[in-house]
Design a protein around this motif. Sequence first.
Motif, PDB file in Angstrom:
ATOM      1  N   ASP A  85      20.192  -4.467   0.466  1.00  0.00           N
ATOM      2  CA  ASP A  85      18.983  -3.670   0.676  1.00  0.00           C
ATOM      3  C   ASP A  85      17.800  -4.381   0.039  1.00  0.00           C
ATOM      4  OD1 ASP A  85      20.393  -2.781  -1.833  1.00  0.00           O
ATOM      5  OD2 ASP A  85      18.490  -1.766  -2.125  1.00  0.00           O
ATOM      6  N   LYS A  86      16.640  -4.176   0.638  1.00  0.00           N
ATOM      7  CA  LYS A  86      15.399  -4.753   0.131  1.00  0.00           C
ATOM      8  C   LYS A  86      14.334  -3.677   0.214  1.00  0.00           C
ATOM      9  CE  LYS A  86      12.267  -7.992  -0.728  1.00  0.00           C
ATOM     10  NZ  LYS A  86      11.924  -8.301  -2.053  1.00  0.00           N
ATOM     11  N   ASP A  87      13.719  -3.375  -0.919  1.00  0.00           N
ATOM     12  CA  ASP A  87      12.610  -2.426  -0.937  1.00  0.00           C
ATOM     13  C   ASP A  87      11.312  -3.189  -0.756  1.00  0.00           C
ATOM     14  OD1 ASP A  87      13.677   0.164  -1.201  1.00  0.00           O
ATOM     15  OD2 ASP A  87      14.177  -0.232  -3.290  1.00  0.00           O
ATOM     16  N   LEU A  88      10.636  -2.923   0.341  1.00  0.00           N
ATOM     17  CA  LEU A  88       9.354  -3.576   0.605  1.00  0.00           C
ATOM     18  C   LEU A  88       8.227  -2.740   0.010  1.00  0.00           C
ATOM     19  CD1 LEU A  88       9.759  -4.670   4.340  1.00  0.00           C
ATOM     20  CD2 LEU A  88      10.328  -5.934   2.269  1.00  0.00           C
ATOM     21  N   GLN A  89       7.294  -3.415  -0.630  1.00  0.00           N
ATOM     22  CA  GLN A  89       6.111  -2.772  -1.209  1.00  0.00           C
ATOM     23  C   GLN A  89       4.877  -3.295  -0.497  1.00  0.00           C
ATOM     24  OE1 GLN A  89       6.437  -0.380  -3.571  1.00  0.00           O
ATOM     25  NE2 GLN A  89       8.647  -0.656  -3.356  1.00  0.00           N
ATOM     26  N   ASN A  90       4.638  -2.771   0.704  1.00  0.00           N
ATOM     27  CA  ASN A  90       3.522  -3.241   1.537  1.00  0.00           C
ATOM     28  C   ASN A  90       3.532  -4.755   1.647  1.00  0.00           C
ATOM     29  OD1 ASN A  90       2.356  -0.790   2.356  1.00  0.00           O
ATOM     30  ND2 ASN A  90       1.506  -0.538   0.312  1.00  0.00           N
ATOM     31  N   GLU A  91       4.686  -5.286   2.019  1.00  0.00           N
ATOM     32  CA  GLU A  91       4.831  -6.720   2.181  1.00  0.00           C
ATOM     33  C   GLU A  91       5.550  -7.018   3.486  1.00  0.00           C
ATOM     34  OE1 GLU A  91       7.843  -8.373  -0.656  1.00  0.00           O
ATOM     35  OE2 GLU A  91       7.975  -6.292  -1.282  1.00  0.00           O
ATOM     36  N   ARG A  92       5.706  -8.301   3.778  1.00  0.00           N
ATOM     37  CA  ARG A  92       6.337  -8.761   5.009  1.00  0.00           C
ATOM     38  C   ARG A  92       7.630  -9.478   4.666  1.00  0.00           C
ATOM     39  NH1 ARG A  92       3.572 -13.129   9.008  1.00  0.00           N
ATOM     40  NH2 ARG A  92       5.207 -14.532   8.392  1.00  0.00           N
ATOM     41  N   LEU A  93       8.680  -9.222   5.441  1.00  0.00           N
ATOM     42  CA  LEU A  93       9.979  -9.860   5.250  1.00  0.00           C
ATOM     43  C   LEU A  93      10.432 -10.405   6.590  1.00  0.00           C
ATOM     44  CD1 LEU A  93      12.548 -10.370   3.482  1.00  0.00           C
ATOM     45  CD2 LEU A  93      13.354  -8.128   4.301  1.00  0.00           C
ATOM     46  N   LEU A  94      10.816 -11.687   6.620  1.00  0.00           N
ATOM     47  CA  LEU A  94      11.353 -12.332   7.815  1.00  0.00           C
ATOM     48  C   LEU A  94      12.819 -12.655   7.568  1.00  0.00           C
ATOM     49  CD1 LEU A  94       8.399 -14.789   8.449  1.00  0.00           C
ATOM     50  CD2 LEU A  94       8.941 -12.764   9.796  1.00  0.00           C
ATOM     51  N   GLU A 132       6.072  -0.261   3.730  1.00  0.00           N
ATOM     52  CA  GLU A 132       6.585   0.174   2.435  1.00  0.00           C
ATOM     53  C   GLU A 132       7.812   1.043   2.677  1.00  0.00           C
ATOM     54  OE1 GLU A 132       5.066   2.601  -1.480  1.00  0.00           O
ATOM     55  OE2 GLU A 132       3.617   1.497  -0.279  1.00  0.00           O
ATOM     56  N   GLY A 133       8.935   0.614   2.100  1.00  0.00           N
ATOM     57  CA  GLY A 133      10.185   1.353   2.248  1.00  0.00           C
ATOM     58  C   GLY A 133      11.374   0.412   2.229  1.00  0.00           C
ATOM     59  N   ALA A 134      12.542   0.958   2.456  1.00  0.00           N
ATOM     60  CA  ALA A 134      13.784   0.199   2.375  1.00  0.00           C
ATOM     61  C   ALA A 134      14.170  -0.399   3.723  1.00  0.00           C
ATOM     62  CB  ALA A 134      14.920   1.088   1.877  1.00  0.00           C
ATOM     63  N   VAL A 135      14.744  -1.606   3.662  1.00  0.00           N
ATOM     64  CA  VAL A 135      15.350  -2.281   4.811  1.00  0.00           C
ATOM     65  C   VAL A 135      16.762  -2.653   4.382  1.00  0.00           C
ATOM     66  CG1 VAL A 135      15.266  -4.314   6.308  1.00  0.00           C
ATOM     67  CG2 VAL A 135      13.143  -3.234   5.559  1.00  0.00           C
ATOM     68  N   TRP A 136      17.738  -2.402   5.263  1.00  0.00           N
ATOM     69  CA  TRP A 136      19.131  -2.768   4.987  1.00  0.00           C
ATOM     70  C   TRP A 136      19.569  -3.801   6.002  1.00  0.00           C
ATOM     71  CZ3 TRP A 136      17.479   2.340   4.773  1.00  0.00           C
ATOM     72  CH2 TRP A 136      17.533   2.934   3.499  1.00  0.00           C
ATOM     73  N   LEU A 137      20.239  -4.864   5.503  1.00  0.00           N
ATOM     74  CA  LEU A 137      20.625  -6.001   6.331  1.00  0.00           C
ATOM     75  C   LEU A 137      22.104  -6.305   6.142  1.00  0.00           C
ATOM     76  CD1 LEU A 137      17.658  -8.236   5.171  1.00  0.00           C
ATOM     77  CD2 LEU A 137      17.764  -6.938   7.307  1.00  0.00           C
ATOM     78  N   GLN A 138      22.719  -6.871   7.190  1.00  0.00           N
ATOM     79  CA  GLN A 138      24.085  -7.367   7.047  1.00  0.00           C
ATOM     80  C   GLN A 138      24.024  -8.839   6.669  1.00  0.00           C
ATOM     81  OE1 GLN A 138      26.378  -7.312  10.623  1.00  0.00           O
ATOM     82  NE2 GLN A 138      24.888  -8.448  11.800  1.00  0.00           N
ATOM     83  N   THR A 139      25.020  -9.312   5.940  1.00  0.00           N
ATOM     84  CA  THR A 139      24.998 -10.690   5.464  1.00  0.00           C
ATOM     85  C   THR A 139      25.756 -11.644   6.366  1.00  0.00           C
ATOM     86  OG1 THR A 139      26.964 -10.339   4.099  1.00  0.00           O
ATOM     87  CG2 THR A 139      24.809  -9.940   3.063  1.00  0.00           C
TER      88      THR A 139
END
Length: 169
Positions: A85-94, A132-139
């Motif tokens: 999981d990654k909590d984004l704080q008004n940011e961008r994730l690729l 802003e919020g949580a993103v869940w990813l598979q590895t």
Amino acid sequence: MEHEIEHRPSSALLTVELGQSEEIQAGAMGSHTDGIAIETGTQGGIVDSLKRTAFGRESFFMNTFSAERPGHITITPPLPGDEVDKDLQNERLLVQSGSFLAAEAAIDIDTKFGGGRTFFGGEGLVCEFQGEGAVWLQTRSTDALLSWLIPNLLSNGSGDNDSGLSIDF
């Protein structure tokens, strides 16, 4: 958003608690409690959904789960592996395409061209998450698993041409 990842690292199961009127977007639901409404649609319109499906190996449709009363949903990846999981704080994730499992409804999800390095490296498009919020990813990478699995399934360690399978570790 309260969540727990169990059965790590090989068969991870994500459980997300939803309070009343909270939403989550997911493509890999395993189960949910009573009182969770499911709405299926295209996110970002038909063109964005087609782009995500054709080039990003993501689903054309996105499920949005809304709690009519407190409950939970479980999210399972399509392949064995872990979840992060990654909590984004008004940011961008690729991230690499195919790794998306779920995100809070406030997260914008898009598919972008990853540039020449990712295109020639086999990725092509990447998933972009903003907000802003949580993103869940598979590895687990589907491509990496298949590139290991297929040659091993087709190999025959004894050197003869019988029809048996041999997996070399």
